[in-house]
Design an enzyme around this catalytic site. Structure first.
Site, PDB file in Angstrom:
ATOM      1  NE  ARG A  34      -7.435  -8.370   0.569  1.00  0.00           N
ATOM      2  CZ  ARG A  34      -6.980  -7.548  -0.368  1.00  0.00           C
ATOM      3  NH1 ARG A  34      -6.005  -6.721  -0.106  1.00  0.00           N
ATOM      4  NH2 ARG A  34      -7.513  -7.566  -1.573  1.00  0.00           N
ATOM      5  CE  LYS A  84      -4.361  -1.932   1.431  1.00  0.00           C
ATOM      6  NZ  LYS A  84      -5.419  -2.076   2.430  1.00  0.00           N
TER       7      LYS A  84
HETATM    8  C1  7PJ Z   1      -8.123  -4.584   1.853  1.00  0.00           C
HETATM    9  C2  7PJ Z   1      -9.138  -5.418   1.405  1.00  0.00           C
HETATM   10  C3  7PJ Z   1      -7.811  -4.574   3.237  1.00  0.00           C
HETATM   11  C4  7PJ Z   1      -9.550  -6.218   3.531  1.00  0.00           C
HETATM   12  C5  7PJ Z   1      -8.320  -4.325  -0.263  1.00  0.00           C
HETATM   13  C6  7PJ Z   1      -5.415  -3.295  -1.724  1.00  0.00           C
HETATM   14  C7  7PJ Z   1      -6.737  -2.672  -1.843  1.00  0.00           C
HETATM   15  N1  7PJ Z   1      -9.840  -6.229   2.227  1.00  0.00           N
HETATM   16  N2  7PJ Z   1      -9.258  -5.233   0.073  1.00  0.00           N
HETATM   17  N3  7PJ Z   1      -8.548  -5.405   4.031  1.00  0.00           N
HETATM   18  N4  7PJ Z   1      -7.610  -3.921   0.782  1.00  0.00           N
HETATM   19  N5  7PJ Z   1     -10.218  -6.989   4.384  1.00  0.00           N
HETATM   20  O1  7PJ Z   1      -5.240  -4.507  -1.690  1.00  0.00           O
HETATM   21  O2  7PJ Z   1      -4.462  -2.489  -1.677  1.00  0.00           O
HETATM   22  O3  7PJ Z   1      -6.953  -3.841   3.738  1.00  0.00           O
HETATM   23  S1  7PJ Z   1      -8.116  -3.786  -1.902  1.00  0.00           S
END
Ligand code: 7PJ
Length: 288
Positions: free
Chosen positions: A257, A223
């Protein structure tokens, strides 16, 4: 008290070690891997590779949430994700589906998805009910405003208290609608309507989220906050992402994640061993 398990449909995750959720975006416009895995075969190969690298869950997303991304229709989103869910759930993989749409939740849960990961914390009408009926695990994520506008001027009095209160209220709404306590995870939503300072404050205070008893999901992988700290472009943020995942787990995150599964799993296994936290047992496949 913390529940000893995180229950996601037929998958029961013992909460004895951190879990790694590998990201599989099947969108033409996601900020990092967008477009690269648009073709189905390549998406399947990438999922299998992440599994081989030690992922515990594969998070499939068919709609980009990056600022300014174009919205996708229900049928387009289903075209992107449902065939992958059918194939991978049929082969026994624990899958999360990253969606805000109740129809996509219902269809993918029926096809064997284990978890619904909603950046809108199940705010769409019918979303909570769709999840309650299918017995999937849910991840409730905080976001200030909407993807189009969230990074314009993020604003909080006390970011930790406000984000935590929001997530607790969403968890209560889920419990009231019949979602089991063991099926609920929460996520402060790094980068979703937050400045670098907000993200750092949330990361430092992850223990306040873990203290709710719900498993905490942390998504920091590649990020822009990590770019702001290191000066690196998105393609060069792997080491920064591994460091962020470790920092999150050390503060109580239950699930990270990530894009870089192999590197993250290695780092977490070393941390787990140093802390003397016992065996690291791989998550088994569980065909439907
Ligand atoms: C997240 C997500 C996060 C959860 C994305 C990216 C943007 N789901 N989906 N937590 N971020 N739960 O991957 O940079 O931080 S999309």
């Amino acid at each position: 008290m913390s529940a000893p398990v995180y229950q996601c449909g037929r998958f029961k995750f013992e909460r004895t070690r951190p879990l790694v959720m590998g990201i599989l975006n099947v969108t033409p416009d996601s900020f990092f891997d967008g477009g690269r895995f648009f073709e189905r075969e390549r998406a399947l190969a990438h999922a299998r590779r992440m599994w081989g690298d030690g992922a515990d869950l594969i998070d499939i997303g068919g709609e980009s949430s990056r600022p300014g991304a174009s919205p996708v229709t229900e049928s387009e989103e289903l075209d992107r994700v449902l065939p992958l869910v059918e194939t991978l759930a049929g082969a026994g993989y624990p899958l999360a589906v990253d969606t805000r749409k109740p129809a996509v939740m219902r269809a993918t849960a029926a096809a064997g998805a284990a978890m619904i990961n909603d950046i809108g914390a199940l705010s769409a009408p019918g979303a909570i009910e769709a999840c309650a009926q299918s017995g999937v695990g849910v991840c409730l994520m905080h976001m200030q405003r909407e993807p189009q506008t969230m990074q314009v001027a993020p604003d909080y009095g006390d970011v930790v208290a406000e984000v935590r209160a929001f997530l607790e209220a969403r968890a209560r709404a889920c419990l009231a609608a019949g979602i089991a306590r063991e099926c609920i995870a929460i996520d402060p939503g790094f980068g979703f309507g937050k400045t670098l300072a907000h993200n750092l404050q949330l990361l430092r205070s992850l223990g306040a989220f873990a203290a709710t008893g719900f498993p905490v999901v942390a998504g920091l992988s590649r990020k822009s906050s990590l770019g702001a700290i290191t000066g690196r472009d998105v393609d060069e943020r792997m080491p920064a992402s591994v460091a962020a995942a470790l920092a999150a787990v050390a503060r109580g995150a239950a699930i990270v994640r990530v894009h870089d599964v192999r590197e993250t799993v290695d780092a977490l296994r070393v941390w787990h061993a140093v802390e003397g936290k016992g065996e690291w047992t791989p998550t088994p496949l569980h065909a439907r």
